[in-house]
Design an enzyme around this catalytic site. Sequence first.
Site, PDB file in Angstrom:
ATOM      1  N   ARG A  76      -8.528  14.375   2.899  1.00  0.00           N
ATOM      2  CA  ARG A  76      -7.598  15.499   2.754  1.00  0.00           C
ATOM      3  C   ARG A  76      -6.624  15.490   3.928  1.00  0.00           C
ATOM      4  O   ARG A  76      -6.973  15.129   5.041  1.00  0.00           O
ATOM      5  CB  ARG A  76      -8.342  16.826   2.779  1.00  0.00           C
ATOM      6  CG  ARG A  76      -8.969  17.208   1.466  1.00  0.00           C
ATOM      7  CD  ARG A  76      -9.540  18.603   1.517  1.00  0.00           C
ATOM      8  NE  ARG A  76     -10.675  18.696   2.413  1.00  0.00           N
ATOM      9  CZ  ARG A  76     -10.659  19.223   3.620  1.00  0.00           C
ATOM     10  NH1 ARG A  76      -9.545  19.745   4.106  1.00  0.00           N
ATOM     11  NH2 ARG A  76     -11.739  19.245   4.362  1.00  0.00           N
ATOM     12  N   TYR A 216      -6.523  10.668  -3.436  1.00  0.00           N
ATOM     13  CA  TYR A 216      -7.877  10.790  -2.887  1.00  0.00           C
ATOM     14  C   TYR A 216      -8.458  12.193  -3.009  1.00  0.00           C
ATOM     15  O   TYR A 216      -7.824  13.179  -2.621  1.00  0.00           O
ATOM     16  CB  TYR A 216      -7.886  10.400  -1.401  1.00  0.00           C
ATOM     17  CG  TYR A 216      -9.260   9.919  -0.954  1.00  0.00           C
ATOM     18  CD1 TYR A 216      -9.607   8.572  -1.039  1.00  0.00           C
ATOM     19  CD2 TYR A 216     -10.233  10.807  -0.507  1.00  0.00           C
ATOM     20  CE1 TYR A 216     -10.859   8.124  -0.679  1.00  0.00           C
ATOM     21  CE2 TYR A 216     -11.492  10.379  -0.137  1.00  0.00           C
ATOM     22  CZ  TYR A 216     -11.800   9.030  -0.223  1.00  0.00           C
ATOM     23  OH  TYR A 216     -13.049   8.586   0.134  1.00  0.00           O
ATOM     24  N   LYS A 225     -10.738  21.795  -4.430  1.00  0.00           N
ATOM     25  CA  LYS A 225     -10.313  22.694  -3.351  1.00  0.00           C
ATOM     26  C   LYS A 225      -9.065  23.492  -3.734  1.00  0.00           C
ATOM     27  O   LYS A 225      -8.931  24.650  -3.363  1.00  0.00           O
ATOM     28  CB  LYS A 225     -10.049  21.904  -2.075  1.00  0.00           C
ATOM     29  CG  LYS A 225     -11.151  20.947  -1.684  1.00  0.00           C
ATOM     30  CD  LYS A 225     -12.427  21.638  -1.295  1.00  0.00           C
ATOM     31  CE  LYS A 225     -13.430  20.595  -0.782  1.00  0.00           C
ATOM     32  NZ  LYS A 225     -14.695  21.159  -0.365  1.00  0.00           N
ATOM     33  N   HIS A 245     -16.592  28.434  -0.139  1.00  0.00           N
ATOM     34  CA  HIS A 245     -16.938  27.034   0.133  1.00  0.00           C
ATOM     35  C   HIS A 245     -18.438  26.972   0.426  1.00  0.00           C
ATOM     36  O   HIS A 245     -18.851  26.764   1.560  1.00  0.00           O
ATOM     37  CB  HIS A 245     -16.114  26.562   1.333  1.00  0.00           C
ATOM     38  CG  HIS A 245     -16.148  25.084   1.562  1.00  0.00           C
ATOM     39  ND1 HIS A 245     -15.943  24.516   2.790  1.00  0.00           N
ATOM     40  CD2 HIS A 245     -16.364  24.055   0.703  1.00  0.00           C
ATOM     41  CE1 HIS A 245     -16.024  23.200   2.685  1.00  0.00           C
ATOM     42  NE2 HIS A 245     -16.281  22.897   1.446  1.00  0.00           N
ATOM     43  N   SER A 267     -16.750  20.998   5.591  1.00  0.00           N
ATOM     44  CA  SER A 267     -16.871  19.717   4.893  1.00  0.00           C
ATOM     45  C   SER A 267     -17.651  18.720   5.740  1.00  0.00           C
ATOM     46  O   SER A 267     -17.457  18.651   6.956  1.00  0.00           O
ATOM     47  CB  SER A 267     -15.482  19.136   4.618  1.00  0.00           C
ATOM     48  OG  SER A 267     -14.752  20.011   3.800  1.00  0.00           O
ATOM     49  N   CYS A 269     -20.812  18.572   6.569  1.00  0.00           N
ATOM     50  CA  CYS A 269     -21.816  19.117   7.496  1.00  0.00           C
ATOM     51  C   CYS A 269     -23.174  19.248   6.821  1.00  0.00           C
ATOM     52  O   CYS A 269     -24.029  20.006   7.263  1.00  0.00           O
ATOM     53  CB  CYS A 269     -21.378  20.473   8.032  1.00  0.00           C
ATOM     54  SG  CYS A 269     -20.073  20.361   9.260  1.00  0.00           S
ATOM     55  N   ASP A 292     -21.027  22.584  -3.292  1.00  0.00           N
ATOM     56  CA  ASP A 292     -19.771  22.713  -2.538  1.00  0.00           C
ATOM     57  C   ASP A 292     -19.053  24.041  -2.727  1.00  0.00           C
ATOM     58  O   ASP A 292     -18.489  24.563  -1.776  1.00  0.00           O
ATOM     59  CB  ASP A 292     -18.833  21.550  -2.917  1.00  0.00           C
ATOM     60  CG  ASP A 292     -17.680  21.382  -1.947  1.00  0.00           C
ATOM     61  OD1 ASP A 292     -17.899  21.535  -0.732  1.00  0.00           O
ATOM     62  OD2 ASP A 292     -16.554  21.099  -2.391  1.00  0.00           O
ATOM     63  N   ARG A 384     -17.157   8.202  -0.518  1.00  0.00           N
ATOM     64  CA  ARG A 384     -17.714   9.254  -1.379  1.00  0.00           C
ATOM     65  C   ARG A 384     -18.411   8.690  -2.608  1.00  0.00           C
ATOM     66  O   ARG A 384     -18.128   7.570  -3.032  1.00  0.00           O
ATOM     67  CB  ARG A 384     -16.566  10.167  -1.849  1.00  0.00           C
ATOM     68  CG  ARG A 384     -15.847  10.901  -0.724  1.00  0.00           C
ATOM     69  CD  ARG A 384     -16.548  12.174  -0.382  1.00  0.00           C
ATOM     70  NE  ARG A 384     -15.992  12.847   0.791  1.00  0.00           N
ATOM     71  CZ  ARG A 384     -16.217  14.133   1.062  1.00  0.00           C
ATOM     72  NH1 ARG A 384     -16.956  14.877   0.253  1.00  0.00           N
ATOM     73  NH2 ARG A 384     -15.725  14.680   2.149  1.00  0.00           N
TER      74      ARG A 384
HETATM   75  O1  SAT Z   1     -11.573  17.986  -0.164  1.00  0.00           O
HETATM   76  S1  SAT Z   1     -12.474  16.898  -0.492  1.00  0.00           S
HETATM   77  O2  SAT Z   1     -13.154  17.227  -1.716  1.00  0.00           O
HETATM   78  O3  SAT Z   1     -11.751  15.630  -0.569  1.00  0.00           O
HETATM   79  C1  SAT Z   1     -13.604  16.665   0.751  1.00  0.00           C
HETATM   80  C2  SAT Z   1     -14.066  17.874   1.406  1.00  0.00           C
HETATM   81  O4  SAT Z   1     -13.346  18.423   2.228  1.00  0.00           O
HETATM   82  O5  SAT Z   1     -15.196  18.309   1.148  1.00  0.00           O
HETATM   83 MN    MN Z   2     -16.352  20.851   0.601  1.00  0.00          MN
END
Ligand code: SAT
Ligand code: MN
Length: 598
Positions: A76, A216, A225, A245, A267, A269, A292, A384
């Site tokens: 990102r 990506y 997101k 989140h 993200s 973690c 997520d 990923r």
């Molecule tokens: O935003 S992504 O899904 O690419 C990765 C993340 O921040 O968890």
């Molecule tokens: Mn995330």
Amino acid sequence: MQVLDVEHLVHLELRNWLRELIDLCHPDRVHVCDGSKQENDRLCADLVAAGTFIKLNPYERLGSYLACSNPKDVARIEERTFICSETEEEAGPTNNWRKPSEMRPHLRRLFNGCMRGRTMYVIPFSMGPLGSKMSLIGVQVTDSPYVVVNMRIMTRMGKEVLDVLGGDLEFIPCVHSVGKPLTPKEKDPPWPCNPEETVLAHFPKSREIWSYGSGYGGNALLGKKCLALRIASVIGRDQGWLAEHMLILGITNPEGEKRYIAAAFPSACGKTNLAMLTSSLPDWKIETVGDDICWMREGEDGRLWAINPESGMFGVAPGTSMTSNPNAVAAMKKNTIFTNCALEPLGDVWWEGCGEDPPPLLRDWRGGRWDPQSGEPAAHPNARFTTPLAQCPVVDPAWNDPNGVPISAILFGGRRSSTVPLVFQSFGWDHGTFLGATVSSETTAAAAGVVGKLRHDPFAMLPFCGYHMGDYFQHWLDVGGALQAEKLPKIFYCNWFLKDASGNFLWPGYGENIRVLKWIFERCDGRGAAEESPIGFLPTPEAFDVSDLEVNVKALFHVDRQQWLQEAQDLEYYFKLFGAHLPKTLADELHNLRRRLS
Ligand code: SAT
Ligand code: MN
């Protein structure tokens, strides 16, 4: 496969919007996705032919592929992410803002003819179970077949969604292009993108998303997101619910009683690991609703109920192993798309921390022979796996329930090497909101930029809130204030990442985190003893189960007054950022923290 045609779509607004986009982007072909297996198989075959996908060894990974991105398109990009509200004040101090009247013409220029030589795919998708009152429908237009096959895992996608949409339901328009039109003779690169011009624009008022230049993850899978957090947070504010989140897990005790917990961490973690952890305590069981994102609203019984708007995981591969997350390892045995992992000669994927030594002749994520001496990782740190959640061996029976699941506890956490103890409980909802607002964490490879820098990341929503963060804090206070106190989830703060003076982790984490969840479970039931400290309720030594573990309990639960006074000082400075938008309740909470510390 039934061919769906734009001109035959029954939804007039959708038809008109698509006609406009076709006029603007000039694709060579248009394909409305039905979401079928045949369609998916054909797209995957096309991706293999184009060199984007490598088909993995079916004996190891049935129906699975590896894609390696352009090295300039790996995460990102927060600097290129914009909230285009009417005023800068609405976007607030934590977002990049652009005036809609400036962004719109810029986007028109970028998208003009951007799909020449390509197919425009139309992806109708539902965030949340099909037809649930809590779900939202989006339609993403994209020129990336890689995005289509990922969206088919991450969302409910295709013909059924068009059926739910019918002729008049609202949908959220999402426009995506890799930003690389092709001339008739030009050969398409395996990962087309346009890093120089990348931009991600969100229009909270008209609820629109425009993404250009990147293929990506969160930049391109717009349901995730962009829709489920940035736009949904605005819709949630307007309609009285929460878009967060957070992972959602079910926890069952040895007596067979079950509770659901939602937990926010930045993200990369460990949300995916926690969401499906294999308990080290016999007879305690974890099941996964989501890893997520979590949408929560008041249910008929006055409690908060949550759904996971996604249907897949887009998890960080490096570090995922039989030790750290055996359920994720099992889930990704088939029907999985790997991105930026290393490739073994026999056609399986490899990454740092997968639990196995690198085999000889490994191909790194950039496509060359990996040199173990180079000091460079073979897999990109933000590599990923995209896997259907239904393939997780411990997926919760209610993960697809249109009513969601009732939430008993909410956890916040970040990556902190000091100060914040392993776990503590807030004094109530308002203090819990304060804890969410104070989350700080070291940055990770999930976003472009420096890794390991401590930054404030309130509610783990810093890059994902679609409006003024101060108003978002107030929204949390309002949602809690509208519910009966005894029905509210209890709020906790935890930190798996404490280190000792030599830099070693104080807590083993992973499956042992069940001990923290166990205490939380018991606190929700009015059991589990706690003692008051200046920062919140800490477990008493008897109430926290460390049986068979060699850990320094004292260090794990130590509250250092000096460090916390420093923390409070830093927060006072941070809170100034929100100006008049900082809720007075939070300023009072900070004041009270100081008072309790001195
Ligand atoms: O935003 S992504 O899904 O690419 C990765 C993340 O921040 O968890
Ligand atoms: Mn995330």
